[in-house]
Design a protein around this motif. Structure first.
Motif, PDB file in Angstrom:
ATOM      1  N   LYS B  60       0.836  -1.199   0.000  1.00 51.40           N
ATOM      2  CA  LYS B  60       0.000   0.000   0.000  1.00 51.40           C
ATOM      3  C   LYS B  60       0.882   1.264   0.000  1.00 51.40           C
ATOM      4  O   LYS B  60       0.650   2.202  -0.770  1.00 51.40           O
ATOM      5  CB  LYS B  60      -0.889  -0.028   1.251  1.00 51.40           C
ATOM      6  N   ALA B  61       1.884   1.278   0.858  1.00 54.24           N
ATOM      7  CA  ALA B  61       2.797   2.428   0.921  1.00 54.24           C
ATOM      8  C   ALA B  61       3.513   2.607  -0.415  1.00 54.24           C
ATOM      9  O   ALA B  61       3.704   3.733  -0.900  1.00 54.24           O
ATOM     10  CB  ALA B  61       3.807   2.231   2.055  1.00 54.24           C
ATOM     11  N   ALA B  62       3.914   1.490  -1.033  1.00 56.17           N
ATOM     12  CA  ALA B  62       4.620   1.554  -2.316  1.00 56.17           C
ATOM     13  C   ALA B  62       3.728   2.143  -3.392  1.00 56.17           C
ATOM     14  O   ALA B  62       4.161   3.013  -4.166  1.00 56.17           O
ATOM     15  CB  ALA B  62       5.085   0.152  -2.719  1.00 56.17           C
ATOM     16  N   VAL B  63       2.474   1.715  -3.434  1.00 56.04           N
ATOM     17  CA  VAL B  63       1.543   2.238  -4.433  1.00 56.04           C
ATOM     18  C   VAL B  63       1.317   3.738  -4.204  1.00 56.04           C
ATOM     19  O   VAL B  63       1.308   4.531  -5.164  1.00 56.04           O
ATOM     20  CB  VAL B  63       0.209   1.451  -4.407  1.00 56.04           C
ATOM     21  N   ALA B  64       1.188   4.130  -2.938  1.00 59.89           N
ATOM     22  CA  ALA B  64       1.021   5.558  -2.633  1.00 59.89           C
ATOM     23  C   ALA B  64       2.213   6.353  -3.161  1.00 59.89           C
ATOM     24  O   ALA B  64       2.062   7.400  -3.801  1.00 59.89           O
ATOM     25  CB  ALA B  64       0.852   5.753  -1.123  1.00 59.89           C
ATOM     26  N   PRO B  86       2.503  -9.156 -17.372  1.00 63.72           N
ATOM     27  CA  PRO B  86       1.239  -8.419 -17.565  1.00 63.72           C
ATOM     28  C   PRO B  86       0.919  -7.513 -16.378  1.00 63.72           C
ATOM     29  O   PRO B  86       0.447  -6.389 -16.556  1.00 63.72           O
ATOM     30  CB  PRO B  86       0.181  -9.532 -17.683  1.00 63.72           C
ATOM     31  N   GLU B  87       1.222  -7.995 -15.161  1.00 65.14           N
ATOM     32  CA  GLU B  87       0.918  -7.209 -13.962  1.00 65.14           C
ATOM     33  C   GLU B  87       1.843  -6.003 -13.843  1.00 65.14           C
ATOM     34  O   GLU B  87       1.421  -4.934 -13.375  1.00 65.14           O
ATOM     35  CB  GLU B  87       1.024  -8.084 -12.708  1.00 65.14           C
ATOM     36  N   MET B  88       3.112  -6.140 -14.231  1.00 67.94           N
ATOM     37  CA  MET B  88       4.033  -4.995 -14.190  1.00 67.94           C
ATOM     38  C   MET B  88       3.526  -3.907 -15.136  1.00 67.94           C
ATOM     39  O   MET B  88       3.532  -2.713 -14.788  1.00 67.94           O
ATOM     40  CB  MET B  88       5.451  -5.411 -14.629  1.00 67.94           C
ATOM     41  N   VAL B  89       3.102  -4.304 -16.325  1.00 75.72           N
ATOM     42  CA  VAL B  89       2.599  -3.333 -17.301  1.00 75.72           C
ATOM     43  C   VAL B  89       1.302  -2.698 -16.793  1.00 75.72           C
ATOM     44  O   VAL B  89       1.118  -1.477 -16.881  1.00 75.72           O
ATOM     45  CB  VAL B  89       2.384  -4.006 -18.679  1.00 75.72           C
ATOM     46  N   ALA B  90       0.409  -3.517 -16.226  1.00 78.55           N
ATOM     47  CA  ALA B  90      -0.867  -2.995 -15.721  1.00 78.55           C
ATOM     48  C   ALA B  90      -0.625  -1.999 -14.587  1.00 78.55           C
ATOM     49  O   ALA B  90      -1.252  -0.931 -14.539  1.00 78.55           O
ATOM     50  CB  ALA B  90      -1.754  -4.149 -15.238  1.00 78.55           C
ATOM     51  N   LEU B  91       0.303  -2.318 -13.687  1.00 84.17           N
ATOM     52  CA  LEU B  91       0.605  -1.405 -12.584  1.00 84.17           C
ATOM     53  C   LEU B  91       1.155  -0.085 -13.130  1.00 84.17           C
ATOM     54  O   LEU B  91       0.752   0.996 -12.697  1.00 84.17           O
ATOM     55  CB  LEU B  91       1.611  -2.046 -11.612  1.00 84.17           C
ATOM     56  N   ALA B  92       2.083  -0.183 -14.073  1.00 79.86           N
ATOM     57  CA  ALA B  92       2.679   1.025 -14.654  1.00 79.86           C
ATOM     58  C   ALA B  92       1.586   1.920 -15.245  1.00 79.86           C
ATOM     59  O   ALA B  92       1.618   3.144 -15.083  1.00 79.86           O
ATOM     60  CB  ALA B  92       3.711   0.642 -15.717  1.00 79.86           C
ATOM     61  N   ASN B 197       6.108 -12.682  -2.294  1.00 78.67           N
ATOM     62  CA  ASN B 197       6.411 -13.270  -3.583  1.00 78.67           C
ATOM     63  C   ASN B 197       5.866 -12.358  -4.687  1.00 78.67           C
ATOM     64  O   ASN B 197       4.729 -11.886  -4.603  1.00 78.67           O
ATOM     65  CB  ASN B 197       5.750 -14.652  -3.669  1.00 78.67           C
ATOM     66  N   ILE B 198       6.660 -12.126  -5.719  1.00 79.13           N
ATOM     67  CA  ILE B 198       6.244 -11.222  -6.799  1.00 79.13           C
ATOM     68  C   ILE B 198       4.932 -11.676  -7.434  1.00 79.13           C
ATOM     69  O   ILE B 198       4.127 -10.849  -7.870  1.00 79.13           O
ATOM     70  CB  ILE B 198       7.380 -11.070  -7.844  1.00 79.13           C
ATOM     71  N   VAL B 199       4.678 -12.979  -7.450  1.00 77.95           N
ATOM     72  CA  VAL B 199       3.435 -13.469  -8.074  1.00 77.95           C
ATOM     73  C   VAL B 199       2.204 -13.137  -7.224  1.00 77.95           C
ATOM     74  O   VAL B 199       1.083 -13.216  -7.708  1.00 77.95           O
ATOM     75  CB  VAL B 199       3.456 -14.993  -8.383  1.00 77.95           C
ATOM     76  N   ARG B 200       2.421 -12.774  -5.960  1.00 81.92           N
ATOM     77  CA  ARG B 200       1.287 -12.289  -5.165  1.00 81.92           C
ATOM     78  C   ARG B 200       1.327 -10.756  -5.071  1.00 81.92           C
ATOM     79  O   ARG B 200       0.300 -10.092  -5.102  1.00 81.92           O
ATOM     80  CB  ARG B 200       1.339 -12.879  -3.752  1.00 81.92           C
ATOM     81  N   MET B 205      -0.814  -5.140  -5.926  1.00 83.40           N
ATOM     82  CA  MET B 205      -0.507  -3.727  -6.164  1.00 83.40           C
ATOM     83  C   MET B 205      -1.355  -3.142  -7.296  1.00 83.40           C
ATOM     84  O   MET B 205      -1.735  -1.973  -7.255  1.00 83.40           O
ATOM     85  CB  MET B 205       0.987  -3.558  -6.437  1.00 83.40           C
ATOM     86  N   VAL B 206      -1.649  -3.955  -8.301  1.00 77.88           N
ATOM     87  CA  VAL B 206      -2.512  -3.475  -9.387  1.00 77.88           C
ATOM     88  C   VAL B 206      -3.887  -3.133  -8.824  1.00 77.88           C
ATOM     89  O   VAL B 206      -4.454  -2.072  -9.102  1.00 77.88           O
ATOM     90  CB  VAL B 206      -2.640  -4.547 -10.511  1.00 77.88           C
ATOM     91  N   LYS B 207      -4.392  -4.033  -7.961  1.00 75.80           N
ATOM     92  CA  LYS B 207      -5.717  -3.820  -7.367  1.00 75.80           C
ATOM     93  C   LYS B 207      -5.698  -2.579  -6.450  1.00 75.80           C
ATOM     94  O   LYS B 207      -6.612  -1.741  -6.503  1.00 75.80           O
ATOM     95  CB  LYS B 207      -6.098  -5.067  -6.554  1.00 75.80           C
ATOM     96  N   LEU B 208      -4.641  -2.456  -5.643  1.00 78.28           N
ATOM     97  CA  LEU B 208      -4.525  -1.291  -4.758  1.00 78.28           C
ATOM     98  C   LEU B 208      -4.454  -0.001  -5.571  1.00 78.28           C
ATOM     99  O   LEU B 208      -5.069   1.006  -5.208  1.00 78.28           O
ATOM    100  CB  LEU B 208      -3.274  -1.419  -3.877  1.00 78.28           C
ATOM    101  N   ALA B 209      -3.713  -0.012  -6.665  1.00 79.41           N
ATOM    102  CA  ALA B 209      -3.568   1.200  -7.481  1.00 79.41           C
ATOM    103  C   ALA B 209      -4.911   1.618  -8.065  1.00 79.41           C
ATOM    104  O   ALA B 209      -5.240   2.814  -8.094  1.00 79.41           O
ATOM    105  CB  ALA B 209      -2.539   0.959  -8.590  1.00 79.41           C
ATOM    106  N   GLU B 210      -5.692   0.633  -8.515  1.00 77.61           N
ATOM    107  CA  GLU B 210      -7.037   0.954  -9.043  1.00 77.61           C
ATOM    108  C   GLU B 210      -7.879   1.649  -7.979  1.00 77.61           C
ATOM    109  O   GLU B 210      -8.579   2.626  -8.264  1.00 77.61           O
ATOM    110  CB  GLU B 210      -7.753  -0.333  -9.479  1.00 77.61           C
TER     111      GLU B 210
END
Lengths: 250, 250
Positions: B60-64, B86-92, B197-200, B205-210
């Motif tokens: 959460k702090a990282a996304v902020a 796909p998740e790295m791109v979606a987060l970006a 784990n990066i897979v979790r 983080m994508v969900k938190l960013a949304e």
């Protein structure tokens, strides 16, 4: 092989890694095996990269069980072949055990290469043409030979998968594993879990077998019977927690 | 891909391994990356293979921080590409960040393949023709792009090497790492260490960013400012010790 300076503080660990990478290049070790080794490395680091007193006790109990067995079998997978083929063969000779190729990620090509390596170390391995299936496992992971693992009463399976370890125990066998992760299902399910690096455990066991093979059966039974897997795992976890605790204080 | 039975208790972990092995076969992941992943697996085991509450707090702090940044960049190496492209791109996209290919064992071939994978996930990556060098690192490991990592104020570098993490922090950047080993130099040096784990972590983080992208800046600043890396690392070590303790009681 990458040239590693002999005075590097983690020389042995780096050489072991190179042996496995060579194993992958030679078609003996799987890439999944490389990952599994990395996991072991982390636990070994927490252990202090040495054979602890409880691990040596487990090695002694394991050798006693192998010497007492009716039909002991030493199982060899890709990592064991790359890291300790000569020692696996030497141990099998000392305790009169069969040697069986037994792969989690089985391909006939890899079976053939490992069998060749074992032959060059002076033994004719089982498991090249497996004729039985271990109950409760999916086909490729269940393959075993009727003279070997399928009918064995004591099996040494270093670095074994949890499901397969459990299936062997369910068949009524005594199962000895070498596993650096004391929390793994293999470690908890096995009869004897040796929480040690295979590159230290196997040479230790060869030496112990040489010394112990002349002991009378009642003495071997006492050594095997006096072992508690639960106590040994607990001691391994204590050693790891000490490392974590002391690093928290820095 | 080896067929892993869906009912294997460690299905997710074994599938993740297969994804990395496929990454090596596709020329995306290095063999060293496989061993590094295995080390991570060991620590994930100790964590209980789940996102702990403190790890979620770090995410959460990282996304902020990424949402507050002037020029955030998401750095992609071979393991991150194989496990979470796909998740790295979606987060970006969610945080308006650049995506930069950034390899420790850099070869132009591997850079090209990872860039292709990122393009197929819908972004045009930086770092293919790096034009700047990060001070304090040897040439090949220092390469960065002037629009991307070199000028970024916040960088997400999952699975980063300790030396490189330190060099980025020394440049005055806020550095977010994803590292399962709370004892590593990266973990201790980073601004925010996500012990997961990066897979979790990445899907979280994508969900938190949304959810968080519509929050007002003062609220994001509160979330980012309330995070203490030292406390988070200590909590991760505690969680690992708890796993060990509770497993001792069974």
């Amino acid at each position: 092989m990458t040239d590693i300076p002999r005075d590097h503080p983690r020389y042995q660990s780096l050489v072991t890694r190179e042996m496995l990478v060579k194993g992958v290049r030679d078609g003996i070790t799987s890439m999944q095996g490389l990952i599994a080794h990395g996991r072991g490395e982390a636990f070994d680091y927490l252990l202090g990269e040495k054979t602890t007193a409880p691990a040596l006790g487990a090695e002694k109990a394991a050798v006693a069980m192998l010497l007492l067995a009716r039909n002991p079998v030493v199982s060899v997978n890709g990592n064991a072949a790359a890291l300790a083929a000569p020692e696996m063969v030497a141990l099998a000779k000392e305790v009169n055990a069969g040697v069986e190729v037994n792969l989690f990620h089985r391909t006939e090509e890899r079976v053939g290469k490992i069998a060749g390596l074992l032959r060059s170390n002076g033994c004719e391995p089982l498991g090249v043409h497996p004729d039985r299936l271990i109950p409760g496992l999916s086909h490729d992971r269940a393959k075993a030979s009727s003279e070997g693992i399928f009918t064995a009463d004591v099996v040494l399976v270093p670095l074994e998968d949890g499901d397969r370890c459990e299936a062997l125990v369910k068949m009524g066998k005594k199962v000895i594993v070498v596993d650096l992760n004391p929390l793994s299902r293999s470690a908890r399910t096995a009869t004897v879990t040796i929480v040690d690096n295979i590159v230290r455990a196997l040479p230790n066991m060869v030496k112990l077998a040489e010394e112990m093979k002349s002991l009378p059966r009642p003495e071997l039974e006492k050594i095997a019977g006096g072992f508690s897997n639960e106590t040994a795992l607990s001691a391994a976890l204590d050693a790891m927690m000490e490392t974590v605790q002391s690093s928290k204080q820095h």
